[in-house]
Design a protein around this motif. Structure first.
Motif, PDB file in Angstrom:
ATOM      1  N   SER A  57       0.841  -1.196   0.000  1.00 54.66           N
ATOM      2  CA  SER A  57       0.000   0.000   0.000  1.00 54.66           C
ATOM      3  C   SER A  57       0.875   1.245   0.000  1.00 54.66           C
ATOM      4  O   SER A  57       1.956   1.254   0.604  1.00 54.66           O
ATOM      5  CB  SER A  57      -0.892   0.001   1.250  1.00 54.66           C
ATOM      6  OG  SER A  57      -1.466   1.269   1.467  1.00 54.66           O
ATOM      7  N   HIS A  80       0.456   3.633   1.745  1.00 49.97           N
ATOM      8  CA  HIS A  80       0.475   4.106   3.135  1.00 49.97           C
ATOM      9  C   HIS A  80       1.446   3.311   4.000  1.00 49.97           C
ATOM     10  O   HIS A  80       1.454   3.478   5.224  1.00 49.97           O
ATOM     11  CB  HIS A  80      -0.935   4.018   3.731  1.00 49.97           C
ATOM     12  CG  HIS A  80      -1.947   4.825   2.998  1.00 49.97           C
ATOM     13  ND1 HIS A  80      -3.259   4.413   2.825  1.00 49.97           N
ATOM     14  CD2 HIS A  80      -1.841   6.022   2.347  1.00 49.97           C
ATOM     15  CE1 HIS A  80      -3.915   5.328   2.125  1.00 49.97           C
ATOM     16  NE2 HIS A  80      -3.074   6.305   1.823  1.00 49.97           N
ATOM     17  N   ARG A  82      -9.341   5.703   8.021  1.00 50.46           N
ATOM     18  CA  ARG A  82     -10.260   4.962   7.164  1.00 50.46           C
ATOM     19  C   ARG A  82      -9.567   4.284   5.992  1.00 50.46           C
ATOM     20  O   ARG A  82      -9.980   4.374   4.835  1.00 50.46           O
ATOM     21  CB  ARG A  82     -11.376   5.874   6.639  1.00 50.46           C
ATOM     22  CG  ARG A  82     -12.135   6.641   7.714  1.00 50.46           C
ATOM     23  CD  ARG A  82     -12.852   5.727   8.671  1.00 50.46           C
ATOM     24  NE  ARG A  82     -13.789   4.854   7.995  1.00 50.46           N
ATOM     25  CZ  ARG A  82     -14.455   3.849   8.588  1.00 50.46           C
ATOM     26  NH1 ARG A  82     -14.233   3.587   9.867  1.00 50.46           N
ATOM     27  NH2 ARG A  82     -15.296   3.093   7.924  1.00 50.46           N
ATOM     28  N   SER A  83      -8.495   3.580   6.313  1.00 51.50           N
ATOM     29  CA  SER A  83      -7.766   2.854   5.271  1.00 51.50           C
ATOM     30  C   SER A  83      -7.191   1.571   5.861  1.00 51.50           C
ATOM     31  O   SER A  83      -6.713   1.560   7.000  1.00 51.50           O
ATOM     32  CB  SER A  83      -6.639   3.708   4.698  1.00 51.50           C
ATOM     33  OG  SER A  83      -5.902   2.989   3.718  1.00 51.50           O
ATOM     34  N   SER A  84      -7.251   0.500   5.094  1.00 50.80           N
ATOM     35  CA  SER A  84      -6.614  -0.771   5.449  1.00 50.80           C
ATOM     36  C   SER A  84      -5.476  -0.996   4.466  1.00 50.80           C
ATOM     37  O   SER A  84      -5.665  -0.882   3.245  1.00 50.80           O
ATOM     38  CB  SER A  84      -7.623  -1.920   5.368  1.00 50.80           C
ATOM     39  OG  SER A  84      -8.686  -1.714   6.276  1.00 50.80           O
ATOM     40  N   ASP A  85      -4.310  -1.330   5.006  1.00 50.36           N
ATOM     41  CA  ASP A  85      -3.094  -1.323   4.177  1.00 50.36           C
ATOM     42  C   ASP A  85      -2.274  -2.593   4.394  1.00 50.36           C
ATOM     43  O   ASP A  85      -2.105  -3.045   5.529  1.00 50.36           O
ATOM     44  CB  ASP A  85      -2.254  -0.102   4.523  1.00 50.36           C
ATOM     45  CG  ASP A  85      -3.062   1.177   4.378  1.00 50.36           C
ATOM     46  OD1 ASP A  85      -3.311   1.585   3.238  1.00 50.36           O
ATOM     47  OD2 ASP A  85      -3.469   1.737   5.417  1.00 50.36           O
ATOM     48  N   GLN A 109      -4.633  -2.667  -0.469  1.00 50.91           N
ATOM     49  CA  GLN A 109      -5.158  -1.404   0.054  1.00 50.91           C
ATOM     50  C   GLN A 109      -6.658  -1.372  -0.179  1.00 50.91           C
ATOM     51  O   GLN A 109      -7.158  -1.822  -1.216  1.00 50.91           O
ATOM     52  CB  GLN A 109      -4.489  -0.214  -0.637  1.00 50.91           C
ATOM     53  CG  GLN A 109      -4.585   1.109   0.129  1.00 50.91           C
ATOM     54  CD  GLN A 109      -5.922   1.810  -0.062  1.00 50.91           C
ATOM     55  OE1 GLN A 109      -6.486   1.760  -1.153  1.00 50.91           O
ATOM     56  NE2 GLN A 109      -6.419   2.475   0.975  1.00 50.91           N
ATOM     57  N   SER A 121     -10.471   0.922   1.310  1.00 50.28           N
ATOM     58  CA  SER A 121     -11.066   1.960   2.139  1.00 50.28           C
ATOM     59  C   SER A 121     -11.732   1.320   3.360  1.00 50.28           C
ATOM     60  O   SER A 121     -12.251   0.202   3.288  1.00 50.28           O
ATOM     61  CB  SER A 121     -12.103   2.744   1.341  1.00 50.28           C
ATOM     62  OG  SER A 121     -11.504   3.384   0.229  1.00 50.28           O
TER      63      SER A 121
END
Length: 292
Positions: free
Chosen positions: A59, A61, A78-81, A121, A123
């Motif tokens: 990701s 991030h 609010r993100s999964s990485d 990645q 949301s």
């Protein structure tokens, strides 16, 4: 010589101080001789490319350190990485170390393996490794196993007798032993150091925690395709390190390696530096030291 060595070893085994019990000891299962030899062998060089996170398959991030051993999640909301290793395996038995502080995991902290096309990645806050059919993950906070977007079961399972533990090359951070006498579904606090055990030949994935092999978590993994260690996180500031420890082909371990393993197990961790006192030729004494 074999009889005299056995007598020498076991006559001194009572001198070893007892090791501290672990919360995972009661869930340990016997490990194969291949795995025992790997975990009791010297790890490969940290510079091995199998210790690198991928600079491309991650990701945005999760910026990568210069040495590629470490990723740190950016403080985004609010993100999964996720990230996977730079190099995977198609065959053999392999062990990686993942170091991830429990204080920097948060929810949805997952460690496992993936194929090449696992999403890295998304949301919102969700499980990525194990969130699709291309990956298999262990969620560390809840102890749940995930695959194909489904929570399968708790891992490790029910308490077992402490039949066998593994003395590997380093010490682990022991968690507090749970006071739940029923041992039913209370998640175990997972220490910062987790070992992934991937048997690409058998198609299985398991984990070692606190020197205890917890058994097979996933079976029937695809064979003959490249599989990669992978992690996913939603916690800002989470730092995750990867290191490849060692591996073996599907051939049985050499007899010399098995004998060395047995000797070191009887010696115990406290006396690993006393191999020069064994009634063995200097060559064999040096072999035991070099294999630690």
């Amino acid at each position: 010589m074999g009889v005299s060595l056995s007598v020498w070893l076991y006559s001194r085994s009572a001198d070893s101080p007892p090791s501290s019990p672990s919360a995972f000891c009661s869930r340990a299962v016997p490990a194969s001789s291949r795995l025992m030899v790997i975990l009791n062998s010297s790890p490969v060089s940290p510079g091995d490319s199998r210790s690198h996170w991928s600079s491309e398959n991650r990701s945005p991030h999760l910026p990568l350190s210069a040495c590629k051993h470490e990723v740190t999640r950016s403080p985004v909301e609010r993100s999964s990485d996720g990230v996977r290793a730079e190099k995977g395996v198609k065959s053999g038995l392999h062990v990686w170390e993942v170091v991830w502080s429990p204080d920097h995991r948060g929810s949805h902290a997952v460690v496992g393996i993936s194929r090449q096309n696992c999403p890295l990645q998304a949301s919102g806050y969700k499980v990525l490794v194990g969130g699709d059919s291309q990956s298999w993950g262990w969620e560390l906070k809840t102890n749940q196993l995930w695959h194909d977007g489904q929570s399968l079961k708790l891992y490790p399972g029910k308490r077992r007798c402490c039949t066998e533990t593994i003395e590997d090359y380093g010490s682990l951070t022991s968690p507090h032993i749970l006071t739940d006498t029923k041992g039913a579904k209370t998640p175990l606090p997972i220490p910062e150091r987790v070992l992934l055990v991937l048997d690409a030949d058998a198609g299985t994935l398991g984990f070692v925690v606190d020197s205890s092999f917890l058994g097979v978590a996933f079976k029937d993994l695809p064979r003959g395709v490249e599989l990669f260690p992978a992690v996913s996180s939603v916690r800002g500031g989470a730092t995750i390190r990867l290191r490849y420890l060692n591996g073996a082909t599907r051939d049985p371990p050499a007899l010399m390696a098995l004998c060395g393993l047995s000797i070191r197990q009887v010696l115990g961790q406290q006396r690993q530096n006393q191999t020069d006192k064994l009634p063995l030729p200097p060559f064999l004494q040096r072999y035991l030291v070099s294999s630690e």
